[in-house]
Write a protein that holds these residues in place. Structure first.
Motif, mmCIF file in Angstrom:
data_model
loop_
_atom_site.group_PDB
_atom_site.id
_atom_site.type_symbol
_atom_site.label_atom_id
_atom_site.label_comp_id
_atom_site.label_asym_id
_atom_site.label_seq_id
_atom_site.Cartn_x
_atom_site.Cartn_y
_atom_site.Cartn_z
ATOM 1 N N HIS A 169 68.577 33.844 32.859
ATOM 2 C CA HIS A 169 69.110 35.206 32.752
ATOM 3 C C HIS A 169 69.517 35.464 31.311
ATOM 4 O O HIS A 169 70.048 34.581 30.630
ATOM 5 C CB HIS A 169 70.333 35.391 33.660
ATOM 6 N N ASP A 170 69.260 36.688 30.863
ATOM 7 C CA ASP A 170 69.768 37.105 29.566
ATOM 8 C C ASP A 170 69.978 38.609 29.588
ATOM 9 O O ASP A 170 69.179 39.350 30.169
ATOM 10 C CB ASP A 170 68.800 36.729 28.444
ATOM 11 N N GLY A 171 71.059 39.063 28.966
ATOM 12 C CA GLY A 171 71.382 40.479 28.945
ATOM 13 C C GLY A 171 70.597 41.276 27.923
ATOM 14 O O GLY A 171 70.577 42.511 27.973
ATOM 15 N N PRO A 187 67.017 40.359 26.706
ATOM 16 C CA PRO A 187 65.851 39.472 26.589
ATOM 17 C C PRO A 187 64.850 39.979 25.559
ATOM 18 O O PRO A 187 64.484 41.148 25.543
ATOM 19 C CB PRO A 187 65.255 39.511 27.990
ATOM 20 N N GLN A 188 64.411 39.057 24.705
ATOM 21 C CA GLN A 188 63.384 39.397 23.719
ATOM 22 C C GLN A 188 61.985 39.126 24.251
ATOM 23 O O GLN A 188 61.028 39.818 23.898
ATOM 24 C CB GLN A 188 63.612 38.587 22.443
ATOM 25 N N GLN A 189 61.876 38.117 25.100
ATOM 26 C CA GLN A 189 60.592 37.750 25.688
ATOM 27 C C GLN A 189 60.849 36.851 26.886
ATOM 28 O O GLN A 189 61.813 36.091 26.917
ATOM 29 C CB GLN A 189 59.716 37.013 24.666
ATOM 30 N N ALA A 190 59.968 36.973 27.891
ATOM 31 C CA ALA A 190 60.020 36.089 29.046
ATOM 32 C C ALA A 190 58.804 35.164 29.007
ATOM 33 O O ALA A 190 57.806 35.469 28.346
ATOM 34 C CB ALA A 190 60.040 36.910 30.331
ATOM 35 N N TYR A 191 58.926 34.053 29.724
ATOM 36 C CA TYR A 191 57.845 33.055 29.732
ATOM 37 C C TYR A 191 57.530 32.646 31.157
ATOM 38 O O TYR A 191 58.415 32.468 31.998
ATOM 39 C CB TYR A 191 58.262 31.804 28.952
ATOM 40 N N ALA A 227 74.065 41.995 25.544
ATOM 41 C CA ALA A 227 74.234 42.411 24.164
ATOM 42 C C ALA A 227 74.414 43.921 24.108
ATOM 43 O O ALA A 227 74.219 44.626 25.082
ATOM 44 C CB ALA A 227 73.022 41.988 23.338
ATOM 45 N N ASP A 228 74.791 44.430 22.926
ATOM 46 C CA ASP A 228 75.000 45.861 22.778
ATOM 47 C C ASP A 228 73.692 46.629 22.869
ATOM 48 O O ASP A 228 73.640 47.769 23.298
ATOM 49 C CB ASP A 228 75.675 46.156 21.432
ATOM 50 N N ALA A 229 72.595 46.003 22.442
ATOM 51 C CA ALA A 229 71.315 46.698 22.430
ATOM 52 C C ALA A 229 70.875 47.016 23.846
ATOM 53 O O ALA A 229 71.057 46.212 24.767
ATOM 54 C CB ALA A 229 70.269 45.835 21.737
ATOM 55 N N ALA A 230 70.279 48.200 24.003
ATOM 56 C CA ALA A 230 69.784 48.602 25.313
ATOM 57 C C ALA A 230 68.549 47.776 25.665
ATOM 58 O O ALA A 230 67.736 47.440 24.798
ATOM 59 C CB ALA A 230 69.445 50.088 25.303
ATOM 60 N N VAL A 231 68.423 47.431 26.934
ATOM 61 C CA VAL A 231 67.247 46.707 27.388
ATOM 62 C C VAL A 231 66.065 47.673 27.379
ATOM 63 O O VAL A 231 66.141 48.758 27.964
ATOM 64 C CB VAL A 231 67.473 46.138 28.806
ATOM 65 N N PRO A 232 64.961 47.334 26.741
ATOM 66 C CA PRO A 232 63.822 48.257 26.676
ATOM 67 C C PRO A 232 63.180 48.443 28.049
ATOM 68 O O PRO A 232 63.443 47.688 28.987
ATOM 69 C CB PRO A 232 62.868 47.569 25.700
ATOM 70 N N ASP A 233 62.311 49.448 28.149
ATOM 71 C CA ASP A 233 61.677 49.755 29.432
ATOM 72 C C ASP A 233 60.734 48.655 29.887
ATOM 73 O O ASP A 233 60.510 48.480 31.082
ATOM 74 C CB ASP A 233 60.914 51.075 29.331
ATOM 75 N N VAL A 288 59.738 28.897 34.208
ATOM 76 C CA VAL A 288 60.084 30.214 33.673
ATOM 77 C C VAL A 288 61.038 30.034 32.497
ATOM 78 O O VAL A 288 61.713 29.014 32.369
ATOM 79 C CB VAL A 288 60.738 31.108 34.752
ATOM 80 N N GLY A 289 61.059 31.050 31.630
ATOM 81 C CA GLY A 289 61.946 30.975 30.486
ATOM 82 C C GLY A 289 62.240 32.345 29.916
ATOM 83 O O GLY A 289 61.608 33.341 30.287
ATOM 84 N N VAL A 290 63.211 32.379 29.018
ATOM 85 C CA VAL A 290 63.581 33.621 28.356
ATOM 86 C C VAL A 290 63.981 33.315 26.915
ATOM 87 O O VAL A 290 64.586 32.265 26.640
ATOM 88 C CB VAL A 290 64.725 34.349 29.096
ATOM 89 N N GLN A 291 63.593 34.202 25.993
ATOM 90 C CA GLN A 291 64.032 34.099 24.607
ATOM 91 C C GLN A 291 65.171 35.061 24.376
ATOM 92 O O GLN A 291 65.084 36.241 24.722
ATOM 93 C CB GLN A 291 62.889 34.421 23.633
ATOM 94 N N ARG A 292 66.252 34.560 23.801
ATOM 95 C CA ARG A 292 67.447 35.354 23.570
ATOM 96 C C ARG A 292 67.381 36.037 22.197
ATOM 97 O O ARG A 292 66.502 35.748 21.384
ATOM 98 C CB ARG A 292 68.688 34.480 23.680
ATOM 99 N N ALA A 293 68.324 36.932 21.948
ATOM 100 C CA ALA A 293 68.335 37.695 20.706
ATOM 101 C C ALA A 293 68.508 36.800 19.477
ATOM 102 O O ALA A 293 68.040 37.134 18.385
ATOM 103 C CB ALA A 293 69.448 38.743 20.749
#
Length: 399
Positions: free
Chosen positions: A384-386, A388-392, A31-37, A176-181
């Motif tokens: 994988h997500d470009g 990621p809002q949250q990982a599980y 996504a356009d948003a920068a991945v946070p630290d 494992v999991g990931v939440q997308r935007a």
């Protein structure tokens, strides 16, 4: 989550190189948003066990190249200097959630591993070269009698790659999991109902020493099944366990051609293998020999190394990883065009990677990292997500 994160399981140092190759495949969902630290990681304990859970986030800080650990807030701490013999590492344990509960921590931009253990903290040591990972194939390893496992991940400016891995061992189950935007989630790694014991039962029922991969504690608790690579290295599996299949492959391609198309997005890039003088030579479309392979042994096949070494290059590495997948899945005799992505063909020969067969058979979605290049044909347990809002990380029942 290959030394090679995402092809799991070799040492962390190698993981970065592996992941580097994986990242090169592209990040179409960026996504356009920068991945946070840091990104939140929600850990849910559905194990049904009453033991205290300990969690560790260990790896290489990508911004500096330093090795260390992260605390629950995602703050990086570099390892101090180690010694020879190895010295105890600082206590990096994060108390995990109780049974039926969840806890959210933050994970930083690492190429690393998320370890978790039940009942006891893991024993990590530091040498002059860095962190010593648990090596439970060694009977004297201090972690040998601890029930534990780990996930591998890379979080960088291009996103998150998070996988479950069975490359080194099959043990305490998790997903494992990931939440997308957009709020949707993707997950992988859950076993079928009864799948945990199903893997061990399949190994026990397989002749030829496969049951010897299983390690138990003195009280009878089943702890894990070692990978067949470690089975060969420790003598649990005979060194010639794959010889019959390898010999048949070598015989077949003495009189016919093995065509390898290693890149799905480059269908015109093909290499042609023929065996001559007991060596499989690969030529390009111009007929020039580009690389050659000696006949591999079981160690090379199960580890995807040594005689099947796969450097991070554009020719030998991609051919080798394709061969490695074909040998482990025993598809090289039924399909002369590789990689074979028809899962119905996998593990059908009597001589095959029975460990990988058992693990994949018990996964709810069929996906696993049961050997180093199980991502050939997209059979890996990876999210994988470009952006990621949250990982599980979900700890599942040992049943």
């Amino acid at each position: 989550m290959p030394h090679r994160l995402t092809r799991p399981a070799l040492p962390l140092a190698t993981a970065a190189a592996l992941v580097g190759g994986l990242l090169a495949l592209g990040t179409t969902d960026r996504a356009d948003a920068a991945v946070p630290d840091t990104v939140p990681l929600k850990i849910t304990n559905n194990s049904g066990r009453s033991d205290q859970v300990y969690v560790y986030d260990l790896g290489t800080q990508l911004s500096s190249g330093r090795q260390g650990w992260a605390d629950a807030n995602g703050t990086f701490h570099a390892w101090p200097a180690g010694g020879n013999p190895p010295t105890p590492a600082p206590d990096a344990a994060i108390p995990g959630p109780a049974a039926g509960q969840s806890r959210t921590i933050r994970i930083p931009k690492f190429s690393g591993r998320i370890y978790f253990s039940y009942g006891r903290k893991l024993d990590f040591r530091l040498t002059t070269g860095g962190l010593v990972q648990p090596a439970v194939q060694n009977p004297s390893d201090p972690n040998r009698d601890i029930l534990f496992n780990w996930s591998e991940y890379t979080l960088n400016d291009a996103g998150l790659w998070l996988n479950s891995t069975q490359v080194d061992m099959f043990s305490a189950p998790y997903a494992v999991g990931v939440q997308r935007a957009d709020g949707s989630t993707a997950g992988t790694g859950h076993l079928k109902s009864g799948g945990y014991t199903g893997v061990f039962n399949a190994l026990r029922g397989q002749s030829g020493g496969w049951g010897k991969l299983i390690q138990t504690r003195s009280d009878g608790t089943v702890l894990r099944a070692l990978s067949p690579l470690y089975g060969v290295e420790t003598g649990a599996l005979p060194a010639n366990v794959m010889d019959d299949y390898v010999n048949r492959v070598w015989q077949k391609y003495t009189t016919s051609t093995l065509t390898v198309t290693p890149f799905t997005d480059q269908p015109n890039t093909q290499y042609y293998g023929r065996v001559s003088g007991n060596v499989m030579n690969f030529t390009n479309s111009s007929g020039a020999v580009v690389t050659s392979f000696q006949k591999p042994d079981a160690d090379s096949v199960f580890g995807c190394h040594k005689l099947l070494d796969a450097p991070n290059d554009a020719v030998r590495g991609p051919i080798s990883r394709t061969l490695c997948a074909g040998f482990n899945r025993s598809t090289l005799l039924v399909e002369p065009h590789q990689p074979d992505t028809t899962t119905a063909n996998f593990y059908k020969d009597a001589v095959t990677n029975q460990y990988a067969r058992a693990v994949h058979a018990q996964m709810a979605d069929g996906k696993a990292y049961a050997f180093a290049f199980d991502d050939v044909g997209n059979q890996e347990s990876l999210v994988h997500d470009g952006n990621p809002q949250q990982a599980y990380l979900t700890l599942d029942p040992l049943s």
